[in-house]
Design a protein around this motif. Sequence first.
Motif, PDB file in Angstrom:
ATOM      1  N   TYR A  62       0.828  -1.208   0.000  1.00  0.00           N
ATOM      2  CA  TYR A  62       0.000   0.000   0.000  1.00  0.00           C
ATOM      3  C   TYR A  62       0.862   1.256   0.000  1.00  0.00           C
ATOM      4  O   TYR A  62       0.600   2.216  -0.738  1.00  0.00           O
ATOM      5  CB  TYR A  62      -0.931  -0.033   1.206  1.00  0.00           C
ATOM      6  N   ALA A  63       1.924   1.250   0.837  1.00  0.00           N
ATOM      7  CA  ALA A  63       2.831   2.403   0.886  1.00  0.00           C
ATOM      8  C   ALA A  63       3.505   2.616  -0.464  1.00  0.00           C
ATOM      9  O   ALA A  63       3.644   3.753  -0.934  1.00  0.00           O
ATOM     10  CB  ALA A  63       3.880   2.192   1.981  1.00  0.00           C
ATOM     11  N   LYS A  64       3.911   1.526  -1.104  1.00  0.00           N
ATOM     12  CA  LYS A  64       4.563   1.636  -2.414  1.00  0.00           C
ATOM     13  C   LYS A  64       3.603   2.209  -3.448  1.00  0.00           C
ATOM     14  O   LYS A  64       3.982   3.067  -4.262  1.00  0.00           O
ATOM     15  CB  LYS A  64       5.064   0.253  -2.856  1.00  0.00           C
ATOM     16  N   GLN A  65       2.363   1.757  -3.427  1.00  0.00           N
ATOM     17  CA  GLN A  65       1.374   2.263  -4.371  1.00  0.00           C
ATOM     18  C   GLN A  65       1.093   3.748  -4.127  1.00  0.00           C
ATOM     19  O   GLN A  65       0.943   4.523  -5.076  1.00  0.00           O
ATOM     20  CB  GLN A  65       0.090   1.451  -4.268  1.00  0.00           C
ATOM     21  N   LEU A  66       1.037   4.133  -2.840  1.00  0.00           N
ATOM     22  CA  LEU A  66       0.813   5.546  -2.537  1.00  0.00           C
ATOM     23  C   LEU A  66       1.980   6.404  -3.024  1.00  0.00           C
ATOM     24  O   LEU A  66       1.778   7.498  -3.575  1.00  0.00           O
ATOM     25  CB  LEU A  66       0.622   5.738  -1.027  1.00  0.00           C
ATOM     26  N   ARG A  67       3.208   5.913  -2.806  1.00  0.00           N
ATOM     27  CA  ARG A  67       4.380   6.671  -3.260  1.00  0.00           C
ATOM     28  C   ARG A  67       4.391   6.787  -4.788  1.00  0.00           C
ATOM     29  O   ARG A  67       4.715   7.849  -5.335  1.00  0.00           O
ATOM     30  CB  ARG A  67       5.658   6.002  -2.770  1.00  0.00           C
ATOM     31  N   ASN A  68       4.077   5.702  -5.466  1.00  0.00           N
ATOM     32  CA  ASN A  68       4.036   5.745  -6.929  1.00  0.00           C
ATOM     33  C   ASN A  68       2.952   6.703  -7.422  1.00  0.00           C
ATOM     34  O   ASN A  68       3.148   7.428  -8.407  1.00  0.00           O
ATOM     35  CB  ASN A  68       3.794   4.346  -7.492  1.00  0.00           C
ATOM     36  N   LEU A  69       1.822   6.701  -6.729  1.00  0.00           N
ATOM     37  CA  LEU A  69       0.738   7.608  -7.100  1.00  0.00           C
ATOM     38  C   LEU A  69       1.169   9.061  -6.922  1.00  0.00           C
ATOM     39  O   LEU A  69       0.927   9.907  -7.787  1.00  0.00           O
ATOM     40  CB  LEU A  69      -0.496   7.305  -6.249  1.00  0.00           C
ATOM     41  N   SER A  70       1.824   9.337  -5.782  1.00  0.00           N
ATOM     42  CA  SER A  70       2.299  10.697  -5.528  1.00  0.00           C
ATOM     43  C   SER A  70       3.346  11.117  -6.559  1.00  0.00           C
ATOM     44  O   SER A  70       3.325  12.237  -7.064  1.00  0.00           O
ATOM     45  CB  SER A  70       2.884  10.780  -4.112  1.00  0.00           C
ATOM     46  N   LYS A  71       4.258  10.191  -6.886  1.00  0.00           N
ATOM     47  CA  LYS A  71       5.306  10.499  -7.858  1.00  0.00           C
ATOM     48  C   LYS A  71       4.722  10.713  -9.253  1.00  0.00           C
ATOM     49  O   LYS A  71       5.206  11.555 -10.022  1.00  0.00           O
ATOM     50  CB  LYS A  71       6.323   9.357  -7.882  1.00  0.00           C
ATOM     51  N   LYS A  72       3.686   9.948  -9.587  1.00  0.00           N
ATOM     52  CA  LYS A  72       3.080  10.034 -10.914  1.00  0.00           C
ATOM     53  C   LYS A  72       2.517  11.423 -11.188  1.00  0.00           C
ATOM     54  O   LYS A  72       2.604  11.928 -12.319  1.00  0.00           O
ATOM     55  CB  LYS A  72       1.972   8.975 -11.026  1.00  0.00           C
ATOM     56  N   TYR A  73       1.956  12.047 -10.165  1.00  0.00           N
ATOM     57  CA  TYR A  73       1.311  13.341 -10.358  1.00  0.00           C
ATOM     58  C   TYR A  73       2.187  14.517  -9.943  1.00  0.00           C
ATOM     59  O   TYR A  73       1.723  15.654  -9.940  1.00  0.00           O
ATOM     60  CB  TYR A  73      -0.017  13.386  -9.589  1.00  0.00           C
ATOM     61  N   GLN A  74       3.451  14.252  -9.570  1.00  0.00           N
ATOM     62  CA  GLN A  74       4.371  15.347  -9.287  1.00  0.00           C
ATOM     63  C   GLN A  74       4.702  16.087 -10.582  1.00  0.00           C
ATOM     64  O   GLN A  74       4.832  15.463 -11.635  1.00  0.00           O
ATOM     65  CB  GLN A  74       5.664  14.804  -8.661  1.00  0.00           C
TER      66      GLN A  74
END
Length: 581
Positions: free
Chosen positions: A67-79
């Motif tokens: 879950y943490a990895k998915q959240l980080r990827n989501l945050s990075k995707k929209y940076q």
Amino acid sequence: MSWGTELWALEDYEYWLCGTTLDTWSVPGQFIQDQFDNLEKHTQWGIDVLEKYIKFVKERTEIEISYAKQLRNLSKKYQPKKNSKEEEEYKYTSCKAFLATLNEMNDYAGQHEVVSENMTSQITAELTRFVQELKQERKSHFHDGRKAQQNIETFWKQLEASKRRFERDCKEADRAQQYFEKMDADINVTKADVEKARQQAQTRHQMAEDSKGEYSSILQKFNHEQREHYHTHIPNIFQKIQEMEERRIVRIGECMKTYAEVDRQVIPIIGKCLDGITKAAESIDQKNDSQLVIEAFKSGFEPPGDIDFEDFTQPMKRTVSESSLSNSRWDGKSEPKPGSKSKGKLWPFIKKNKGGGPEDFSNLPPEQRRKKLQQKVDELNKDIQKEMDQRDALTKMKDVYIKNPQMGDAASVDHKLAELGQNMEKLRLEAQKFEGWLAEVEGRLPVRTEQTRRQSGMYDTQNTSAVSNCAQDRESSPDGSYTEEQSQESEMKVPVTEFDDEFDDEEPLPTIGTCKALYTFEGQNEGTISVTEGEMLYVIEEDKGDGWTRIRRNEDEEGYVPTSYVEVYLDKNAKGAMTYI
């Protein structure tokens, strides 16, 4: 409450033990064995429960990490991507709030990683180690129980053997006695045979007495061991198994508390993350964003005035429409030719220039052009400052090498210093070019210095290229009207250079020393001179702090070279000793 005393009714066992015989002795033994089997199954079930809980926590930690990895990827995707149009959009408060939300989500993901790490270290690792210890302890207890059971069974076998031997000797003695009595009553038997029968009977009686004593002794020992077995050894083993099982139960309860506590510890930080998102949302200012739109797209044009009536009733007399827009275009400049097809398009309907646009941003409205030029000048100044900082650092390093040769070769940094000098000069030329265009937009003339005079040749060449490009972009539209680019072209002025006139008219400067070229320099720009490595030349003007030295090869060839490319020897009498290489 104790498993050692409560797993069977001890009063019933005492009552049964008073009347037990060897034929019925195996009943309590079997009962104890059954209890061992029950406890063995129960404790194994307890260990299975622990291992099941460990597996549950492991899967929870894997979910948290995923879950943490998915959240980080989501945050990075929209940076926003660096140096992209998206990065410019984040000046609006709504976009800033979204960026803050992405950063808070990144921190939020970090708390899920903390949960996973703490559960792994405080629960999974600890319980796994505890289960291994529990298995070893359980194995030891049941080994002691089996050993005690085997011990009592050994005593029971000895007792049974002595009892059967005593029974056999008693029967033998009884038969010998009956035989003696029969022989003694028979008158036909000799006295010797009677005596022999009597001695035989006495021997058998003695053997029976000995077997009786042995049997009695073993029986007493067995009864003692049996009491110890059922009242001490087995209860103690059962008690240890009970304590082990209770420790297991306590430990799994503690781990469940830890499980909840690990989640509870990150709740305040997660709350701060959510508070940060709320604060970012509250910071959104619609008025500020509206003002930013004005600053981003403000054109600087005045709204067009009324269009005058053109009277076509009078032959060969047309009144040229004089709108406020055309007035602003031709104010102070030459009037358009009477036969020109130009009418001047209204500024809201300006045809946009397709493609990348000219270098001087002349395709943009005045206000937007000013902003773009100012931004470009600021970027170039930053690059110049960065190059200067690198040069200063290398200069200090060179000084250290000169003072301490064992630390490094001072000559090793000369090439890099020369390269930095070239880069700085290119950036300065570029900055002055854009400053000139910026001065035109702001309605001011650039201040000419010695440095600008040196660079005017390149400046004119670049401006000529830019003007020609702009001219191509500013062609009239098919309907004969001029685009906005035409208006801006009429305002464009190429700075007049005085380099050639000044250079030709000025008196030859006196020689103030000589110099040796450390590196080859290709003087491709006007005002510079090419030199080769090792060449000796005259110095006619010292470096004024701008990084350039004016030199002369002969009476007809002189120009500027980077100061870092030459080694200068200032000497008034150097001219007479000058040699050319």
